[in-house]
Scaffold this motif. Structure first.
Motif, mmCIF file in Angstrom:
data_model
loop_
_atom_site.group_PDB
_atom_site.id
_atom_site.type_symbol
_atom_site.label_atom_id
_atom_site.label_comp_id
_atom_site.label_asym_id
_atom_site.label_seq_id
_atom_site.Cartn_x
_atom_site.Cartn_y
_atom_site.Cartn_z
ATOM 1 N N ASP A 121 76.377 -29.903 73.740
ATOM 2 C CA ASP A 121 77.389 -29.470 74.706
ATOM 3 C C ASP A 121 76.869 -28.257 75.473
ATOM 4 O O ASP A 121 76.883 -27.141 74.951
ATOM 5 C CB ASP A 121 78.691 -29.137 73.975
ATOM 6 C CG ASP A 121 79.816 -28.734 74.929
ATOM 7 O OD1 ASP A 121 79.596 -28.806 76.155
ATOM 8 O OD2 ASP A 121 80.900 -28.355 74.449
ATOM 9 N N ASP A 123 78.246 -27.380 78.310
ATOM 10 C CA ASP A 123 79.337 -26.894 79.141
ATOM 11 C C ASP A 123 79.816 -25.515 78.675
ATOM 12 O O ASP A 123 80.336 -24.727 79.453
ATOM 13 C CB ASP A 123 80.518 -27.867 79.133
ATOM 14 C CG ASP A 123 80.176 -29.172 79.842
ATOM 15 O OD1 ASP A 123 79.238 -29.159 80.667
ATOM 16 O OD2 ASP A 123 80.834 -30.183 79.574
ATOM 17 N N ARG A 124 79.650 -25.241 77.397
ATOM 18 C CA ARG A 124 79.985 -23.921 76.856
ATOM 19 C C ARG A 124 78.842 -22.946 77.140
ATOM 20 O O ARG A 124 77.685 -23.331 77.188
ATOM 21 C CB ARG A 124 80.228 -24.010 75.347
ATOM 22 C CG ARG A 124 81.379 -24.908 74.940
ATOM 23 C CD ARG A 124 81.487 -25.014 73.426
ATOM 24 N NE ARG A 124 80.335 -25.720 72.857
ATOM 25 C CZ ARG A 124 79.366 -25.119 72.176
ATOM 26 N NH1 ARG A 124 79.380 -23.803 72.002
ATOM 27 N NH2 ARG A 124 78.369 -25.831 71.686
ATOM 28 N N LYS A 125 79.179 -21.683 77.283
ATOM 29 C CA LYS A 125 78.162 -20.689 77.639
ATOM 30 C C LYS A 125 77.093 -20.579 76.561
ATOM 31 O O LYS A 125 75.898 -20.494 76.872
ATOM 32 C CB LYS A 125 78.828 -19.328 77.865
ATOM 33 C CG LYS A 125 77.982 -18.350 78.677
ATOM 34 C CD LYS A 125 78.808 -17.145 79.084
ATOM 35 C CE LYS A 125 78.024 -16.260 80.061
ATOM 36 N NZ LYS A 125 78.832 -15.107 80.534
ATOM 37 N N ASP A 126 77.516 -20.606 75.278
ATOM 38 C CA ASP A 126 76.510 -20.479 74.215
ATOM 39 C C ASP A 126 75.633 -21.725 74.140
ATOM 40 O O ASP A 126 74.436 -21.638 73.853
ATOM 41 C CB ASP A 126 77.163 -20.178 72.870
ATOM 42 C CG ASP A 126 78.215 -21.210 72.477
ATOM 43 O OD1 ASP A 126 78.624 -22.020 73.333
ATOM 44 O OD2 ASP A 126 78.643 -21.196 71.307
ATOM 45 N N GLY A 127 76.216 -22.897 74.420
ATOM 46 C CA GLY A 127 75.416 -24.116 74.442
ATOM 47 C C GLY A 127 74.426 -24.121 75.587
ATOM 48 O O GLY A 127 73.277 -24.550 75.429
ATOM 49 N N PHE A 128 74.846 -23.618 76.748
ATOM 50 C CA PHE A 128 73.938 -23.558 77.892
ATOM 51 C C PHE A 128 72.823 -22.549 77.624
ATOM 52 O O PHE A 128 71.674 -22.777 78.024
ATOM 53 C CB PHE A 128 74.705 -23.170 79.161
ATOM 54 C CG PHE A 128 73.985 -23.532 80.426
ATOM 55 C CD1 PHE A 128 74.197 -24.758 81.034
ATOM 56 C CD2 PHE A 128 73.073 -22.664 81.009
ATOM 57 C CE1 PHE A 128 73.524 -25.109 82.203
ATOM 58 C CE2 PHE A 128 72.400 -23.000 82.175
ATOM 59 C CZ PHE A 128 72.625 -24.229 82.772
ATOM 60 N N GLU A 129 73.136 -21.484 76.919
ATOM 61 C CA GLU A 129 72.082 -20.510 76.605
ATOM 62 C C GLU A 129 71.065 -21.109 75.643
ATOM 63 O O GLU A 129 69.886 -20.753 75.682
ATOM 64 C CB GLU A 129 72.666 -19.222 76.049
ATOM 65 C CG GLU A 129 71.610 -18.157 75.863
ATOM 66 C CD GLU A 129 72.163 -16.741 75.792
ATOM 67 O OE1 GLU A 129 71.349 -15.813 75.591
ATOM 68 O OE2 GLU A 129 73.381 -16.558 75.933
ATOM 69 N N GLU A 130 71.506 -22.017 74.772
ATOM 70 C CA GLU A 130 70.547 -22.736 73.931
ATOM 71 C C GLU A 130 69.558 -23.511 74.787
ATOM 72 O O GLU A 130 68.362 -23.572 74.473
ATOM 73 C CB GLU A 130 71.277 -23.703 73.005
ATOM 74 C CG GLU A 130 71.884 -23.105 71.769
ATOM 75 C CD GLU A 130 72.394 -24.205 70.852
ATOM 76 O OE1 GLU A 130 71.614 -24.680 70.000
ATOM 77 O OE2 GLU A 130 73.549 -24.607 71.016
ATOM 78 N N ARG A 242 80.991 -26.919 85.441
ATOM 79 C CA ARG A 242 80.544 -25.633 84.903
ATOM 80 C C ARG A 242 80.669 -24.544 85.966
ATOM 81 O O ARG A 242 80.581 -24.817 87.153
ATOM 82 C CB ARG A 242 79.093 -25.724 84.426
ATOM 83 C CG ARG A 242 78.882 -26.805 83.389
ATOM 84 C CD ARG A 242 77.431 -26.871 82.917
ATOM 85 N NE ARG A 242 77.212 -28.170 82.307
ATOM 86 C CZ ARG A 242 76.681 -29.215 82.922
ATOM 87 N NH1 ARG A 242 76.272 -29.089 84.169
ATOM 88 N NH2 ARG A 242 76.558 -30.368 82.314
ATOM 89 N N LEU A 244 78.940 -21.220 85.556
ATOM 90 C CA LEU A 244 78.110 -20.167 84.979
ATOM 91 C C LEU A 244 77.400 -19.422 86.101
ATOM 92 O O LEU A 244 76.682 -20.029 86.892
ATOM 93 C CB LEU A 244 77.092 -20.773 84.009
ATOM 94 C CG LEU A 244 77.700 -21.524 82.820
ATOM 95 C CD1 LEU A 244 76.635 -22.264 82.049
ATOM 96 C CD2 LEU A 244 78.441 -20.552 81.899
#
Length: 290
Positions: A121, A123-130, A242, A244
């Motif tokens: 996922d 779509d979440r900020k922490d997932g995108f940072e991954e 998104r 971000l």
């Protein structure tokens, strides 16, 4: 550069015309599946069965292997794309950013990797940072290569690529050379500039240990720097619902690459982005330089 029909790198790549592939694959799923069974028997005898066709396109085909699916067979119709993907697995070995490679066949232009069904996922900020962290690991991988890989890739180091004429598709060679100089200042003169990933949400999957992996690496090249990928990340952060901020994407990328040994300043990264755009005719930086 490889063809991109539209999207984040519009203007910086040419579109290949229909019919460019001289030996296209079948687009009939049943026939593709039958062909895959024969190829597995001859070139990947350790792969599990049964075989189920997932996609059958003129350029690539994919097949789930096993019930439930444990591995995936990918077949290429384009030798350059196959070689690029195999090279990516070799250059990124140990980075944990690709599925595990089980076997590859230069004869059939096929490879077998772990089947990763669970989407990550982003779509979440922490997932995108991954995702940003995985891209940063790819861009800095040359600093962690074993000696034999570094020696094999010696001709792709920045001093070598910077002393030859700019590629034919580059519009402003002076800006291109500055981009390479800025990249060398950030990563070191021995750096091999890996870049040009096919980044999209559907290519972000979860590995069995929970880490994010990218399931398509056939477009990775050792001569484009990581800037196209940062631009694509900024684009992805603003589409498909998104929101971000591109500046946050840039700062997160800079933090992750610098944590892995790079030395980008924010000013030098912005300058490199604008140099890439000017050199290639990129239509938009998607505000990642703001």
């Amino acid at each position: 550069m490889n063809a991109i029909l539209a999207g984040p790198l519009a203007g910086a790549a040419r579109v290949r015309p229909d019919g460019w592939l001289t030996t296209p694959l079948t687009t009939d799923p049943a026939l593709a599946e039958a062909q895959a069974r024969s190829l597995i028997y001859r070139h990947h005898p350790a792969a599990p069965g049964p075989v189920r066709c997932l996609t059958a396109r003129y350029r690539t085909a994919t097949f789930a292997l096993g019930t439930p699916a444990r591995q995936l067979l990918k077949r290429h119709g384009d030798e350059a794309a196959y070689l690029g993907e195999v090279l990516a697995y070799q250059l990124l070995d140990g980075e944990g950013v690709l599925p595990e490679l089980h076997s590859a066949s230069d004869t059939s232009l096929t490879l077998v990797v772990n089947f990763l069904d669970e989407k990550a996922d982003i779509d979440r900020k922490d997932g995108f940072e991954e995702l940003i962290a995985a891209v940063a690991a790819i861009h800095t991988a040359p600093s962690r290569w074993p000696q034999h890989t570094s020696e094999a890739m010696h001709s792709w180091r920045l001093p070598a690529t910077g002393n030859v004429p700019a590629p034919a598709w580059v519009r402003e060679p002076t800006e291109w050379r500055e981009l390479l100089q800025l990249t060398a200042a950030a990563h070191g003169d021995d750096h091999v500039p890996l870049g040009h990933l096919d980044l999209k949400a559907d290519h972000c999957r979860r590995q069995p240990d929970g880490r994010l992996a990218l399931i398509d690496a056939e477009t990775l090249r050792p001569d484009l720097t990581g800037l196209p990928d940062l631009i694509t990340l900024a684009y992805l952060g603003q589409v498909e619902g998104r929101s971000l901020p591109p500046r946050w994407v840039r700062q997160a990328y800079r933090r992750h690459t610098n944590d892995l040994g790079a030395q980008w300043s924010d000013a030098s990264l912005v300058r490199a982005l604008t140099a890439f755009a000017t050199a290639t005719g990129l239509a938009s930086l998607h505000s990642v330089d703001q």
